[in-house]
Every structure is written in structure tokens, then in C-alpha cells.
Write an enzyme that holds these catalytic residues in place. Sequence first.
Site, PDB file in Angstrom:
ATOM      1  N   ASP A   1     -21.896   8.318  43.810  1.00  0.00           N
ATOM      2  CA  ASP A   1     -21.627   7.515  45.056  1.00  0.00           C
ATOM      3  C   ASP A   1     -20.219   7.884  45.477  1.00  0.00           C
ATOM      4  O   ASP A   1     -19.233   8.241  44.953  1.00  0.00           O
ATOM      5  CB  ASP A   1     -21.400   5.974  44.492  1.00  0.00           C
ATOM      6  CG  ASP A   1     -22.814   5.575  43.756  1.00  0.00           C
ATOM      7  OD1 ASP A   1     -23.518   6.491  42.954  1.00  0.00           O
ATOM      8  OD2 ASP A   1     -23.074   4.444  44.091  1.00  0.00           O
TER       9      ASP A   1
ATOM     10  N   ASP B   1     -21.064   2.087  53.123  1.00  0.00           N
ATOM     11  CA  ASP B   1     -20.697   0.387  52.640  1.00  0.00           C
ATOM     12  C   ASP B   1     -19.631   0.508  51.582  1.00  0.00           C
ATOM     13  O   ASP B   1     -19.283   1.387  51.017  1.00  0.00           O
ATOM     14  CB  ASP B   1     -22.033   0.067  51.849  1.00  0.00           C
ATOM     15  CG  ASP B   1     -23.123  -0.519  52.869  1.00  0.00           C
ATOM     16  OD1 ASP B   1     -22.610  -0.651  53.995  1.00  0.00           O
ATOM     17  OD2 ASP B   1     -24.374  -0.626  52.491  1.00  0.00           O
ATOM     18  N   ARG B   2     -19.144  -0.828  51.756  1.00  0.00           N
ATOM     19  CA  ARG B   2     -17.826  -1.090  50.629  1.00  0.00           C
ATOM     20  C   ARG B   2     -16.342  -0.282  50.970  1.00  0.00           C
ATOM     21  O   ARG B   2     -15.569  -1.172  51.198  1.00  0.00           O
ATOM     22  CB  ARG B   2     -18.392  -0.542  49.135  1.00  0.00           C
ATOM     23  CG  ARG B   2     -19.521  -1.299  48.404  1.00  0.00           C
ATOM     24  CD  ARG B   2     -19.157  -2.604  48.053  1.00  0.00           C
ATOM     25  NE  ARG B   2     -20.126  -3.194  47.377  1.00  0.00           N
ATOM     26  CZ  ARG B   2     -20.425  -4.353  46.705  1.00  0.00           C
ATOM     27  NH1 ARG B   2     -19.176  -5.113  47.011  1.00  0.00           N
ATOM     28  NH2 ARG B   2     -21.236  -4.609  45.940  1.00  0.00           N
TER      29      ARG B   2
ATOM     30  N   ASN C   1     -29.763   3.699  47.321  1.00  0.00           N
ATOM     31  CA  ASN C   1     -30.238   2.437  47.899  1.00  0.00           C
ATOM     32  C   ASN C   1     -29.297   1.917  48.898  1.00  0.00           C
ATOM     33  O   ASN C   1     -29.894   0.916  49.675  1.00  0.00           O
ATOM     34  CB  ASN C   1     -30.272   1.394  46.628  1.00  0.00           C
ATOM     35  CG  ASN C   1     -28.798   1.153  46.197  1.00  0.00           C
ATOM     36  OD1 ASN C   1     -28.193   2.236  45.738  1.00  0.00           O
ATOM     37  ND2 ASN C   1     -28.377   0.076  45.978  1.00  0.00           N
ATOM     38  N   HIS C   2     -28.278   2.337  49.244  1.00  0.00           N
ATOM     39  CA  HIS C   2     -27.416   1.917  50.365  1.00  0.00           C
ATOM     40  C   HIS C   2     -27.826   2.392  51.735  1.00  0.00           C
ATOM     41  O   HIS C   2     -27.286   2.168  52.716  1.00  0.00           O
ATOM     42  CB  HIS C   2     -25.776   1.903  50.108  1.00  0.00           C
ATOM     43  CG  HIS C   2     -25.284   0.782  49.216  1.00  0.00           C
ATOM     44  ND1 HIS C   2     -24.686  -0.245  49.685  1.00  0.00           N
ATOM     45  CD2 HIS C   2     -25.571   0.664  47.819  1.00  0.00           C
ATOM     46  CE1 HIS C   2     -24.196  -1.302  48.687  1.00  0.00           C
ATOM     47  NE2 HIS C   2     -24.957  -0.560  47.786  1.00  0.00           N
TER      48      HIS C   2
ATOM     49  N   HIS D   1     -30.733   9.095  42.876  1.00  0.00           N
ATOM     50  CA  HIS D   1     -29.776   8.282  42.889  1.00  0.00           C
ATOM     51  C   HIS D   1     -29.632   7.230  41.772  1.00  0.00           C
ATOM     52  O   HIS D   1     -28.753   6.810  41.101  1.00  0.00           O
ATOM     53  CB  HIS D   1     -29.657   7.216  44.425  1.00  0.00           C
ATOM     54  CG  HIS D   1     -28.641   6.271  44.205  1.00  0.00           C
ATOM     55  ND1 HIS D   1     -27.256   6.715  44.395  1.00  0.00           N
ATOM     56  CD2 HIS D   1     -28.522   4.730  44.263  1.00  0.00           C
ATOM     57  CE1 HIS D   1     -26.548   5.708  44.619  1.00  0.00           C
ATOM     58  NE2 HIS D   1     -27.102   4.488  44.195  1.00  0.00           N
TER      59      HIS D   1
ATOM     60  N   HIS E   1     -25.232   5.615  41.136  1.00  0.00           N
ATOM     61  CA  HIS E   1     -25.845   4.322  41.156  1.00  0.00           C
ATOM     62  C   HIS E   1     -25.057   3.331  40.195  1.00  0.00           C
ATOM     63  O   HIS E   1     -25.012   2.091  40.465  1.00  0.00           O
ATOM     64  CB  HIS E   1     -27.277   4.153  40.780  1.00  0.00           C
ATOM     65  CG  HIS E   1     -27.940   3.009  41.122  1.00  0.00           C
ATOM     66  ND1 HIS E   1     -27.907   2.190  42.330  1.00  0.00           N
ATOM     67  CD2 HIS E   1     -29.000   2.184  40.541  1.00  0.00           C
ATOM     68  CE1 HIS E   1     -28.760   1.228  42.327  1.00  0.00           C
ATOM     69  NE2 HIS E   1     -29.165   1.282  41.195  1.00  0.00           N
TER      70      HIS E   1
END
Length: 352
Positions: A100, A131-132, A160-161, A210, A284
Site C-alpha cells: 500500500d 485515499d488516506r 480494494n481502494h 492486494h 492490505h
Amino acid sequence: FFFLMIRRPPRSTQSRSSAASDVYKRQVSTQSTWGYQFKFFKQMTNKVDVSNLDKQIEQLMACKPLPEVEVRALCDKAKEILHQESNVQPVRAPVTVCGDIHGQFHDLMELFKIGGTPPETNYLFMGDYVDRGYNSVETVTLLVALKVRYRDRITLTRGNHESRQITQVYGFYDECTRKYGNPNVWLYFTELFDYLPLTAVVEGKFFCLHGGISPSIDTLDQIRQLDRVQEVPHEGPMCDLLWSDPDERSGWAISPRGAGYVFGQDISEQFNHTNNLQMIARAHQLFKDGYMPTHSNNVVTIFSAPNYCYRCGNLAAIMEVDEQLRTQYIQFDPAPDQTLSHIPRRVPDYFL
């Protein structure tokens, strides 16, 4: 060690704004009527050349986003490339496998400093580019530009993002709207995400993805047969590949994330044996040391975002695979000189 688990938002909250949903529906319904405008962008896509790409990469390396029109052309070109790749994309060694990134642009620069700058080093990224973090736009644009420039040296798989639903909740949609004044760039990238390969396999021995494996899948050939060009489903094998996690318990169990499954060592050993694999490499999950071998080295988790969310205090790691398929894990700290003056004063809920 510790790990941080991200839950899938309830279905009722996944469409964060009706405006975003309306924009997406309007885009789909009007694709056939773009006319001259579509032809213009298509021509721009076909004219993307090495010199222009190098200038764009240089600009992105300085953490400066591209104009919207260039992002659209870049995504169109990337779709042409990714459309030719397999759901189980073959990758040659040597290669450096990364987990990630989550929009932590300066830490991606630190990763390149530690592991080598493309194209000198071959890279395989296992999803969750956005994201994040504070710079999802610059991060994902740079990785896509590197993919277009060095298509055989950069492999990007889906996390998944990389979905419309999740990015409306965890920051990418907001960032695109804030930096461009509209959600168009979010639309270009989320459409591109549908084309990302679900998994990759290094020299037929290291299966990289992932999340994890699925009770619906026994062989890599079954993954190759999936229709991946779609939004990530709420359930089923495609969902499982992006959401599942290894577990200390044997067998299969429903994941507490609300999507995918958890699987035990007996499952990973059988999957590796059936497919003649040496190891499953996945991302992940956050671990304090940046990586975590589990299931008697049948599975390794790699997380490449140090000090995740700028507060978790974890190391990051990458996995180098050499020509003899020997592995080496390299840990690294956050980038030392991160300029945070551009961060909005109100901290969004997804950082809390």
C-alpha cells in the site's frame, strides 16, 4: 507487531454524495455523444510521446499535479495498455514488490530513493495507491505515467481502494474535487481502475495481489477467466482477491472487514501446492515492521506506507526478488522532509 484493519463501509454509506453518483451516471449515459470533444481527447491520447511523458513525470516528481486535460489523455492511454494485460499478469525477475502507498507521495519518493528509480528498477505495486494520504492525486498520476512510459518495467494491480465506492469515503474524491474544482479527474481514474489487473505472478512462483485468495478459486486459470472491467463487487471471487486476509485459524471464515474472507495456513499451503507457487505476496494490512511472513512463509504481507496516516509510527517495507528468485526485505522510515503547509486546516473524518 500490530496491524490496522480497514472495514468496508456499509452499503448505505458507500455513495458518499449523490452528486458523485449523478456525475458517474451522466458520464456513462453520454459517452456515445461526446462527438468532437471525444475525438479531440482521443487524438491527444494517441499523440502522447516519450518527450511529453518525460516532462509530465518530471513535473509529477516535484509533486505538481497535471492539468485535467493531460490527466484524461494519460488515463486513456493507460487503459489501452492495461486492457492488453491479464488478470494474472506475468512479471519477470528481478523485480521489487511493493504494498500500500495510500497517497503518501513523499514516502513514495523515499521508496524510489531506497529501491531505485524507474526504469533502473522494475516495480510491482499491489494496489491502494489512493485515499488516506494528502497527495493521492500526485501519487496515482505519477504511477500511471510511469506505467505508460515504462509499461514492461512497472506493473500495477488493483487494490480494494481502487473503486468508486471506497474513494468517495476515504478521501480521493474530496482531494480531486478540491484540487481541480470538479470531480472529473476522479471519474477518469476510477474508470481506469476497472482495467487494472487483479493479480500478478513473478516467474510463475510468487503470486502477488492486494488482499488474499478466495473459496471460489482453486487455480490461477480461474482468475484469468474473471471479467475484471467493472466496479469491485460486494461479494464473489473478485471481491475476495482484493479484501481477504490470512489468519491464524485453519480453514475459511467470514472476514470482520465486512467483505472477503480470512483463510488459514492449510488453505494457503493447498493453493500454493495446486498452482506450483513458492509464495503468496500481498498487501492490505499494516504491520509495525512493514512486512510479516505468515503461514510458514507461504504468505507474506508487505506494507509500503510508513507512519501510515501520518500517525501510526510503523516502518514500511518492499520485497526485492532477484534473478534466482531469492527474496530480500528492505525497511524504510518516512521521508524526512515532508512539507505539510498545503494540508487543509480541518482534518477530514477519515484521518481520525
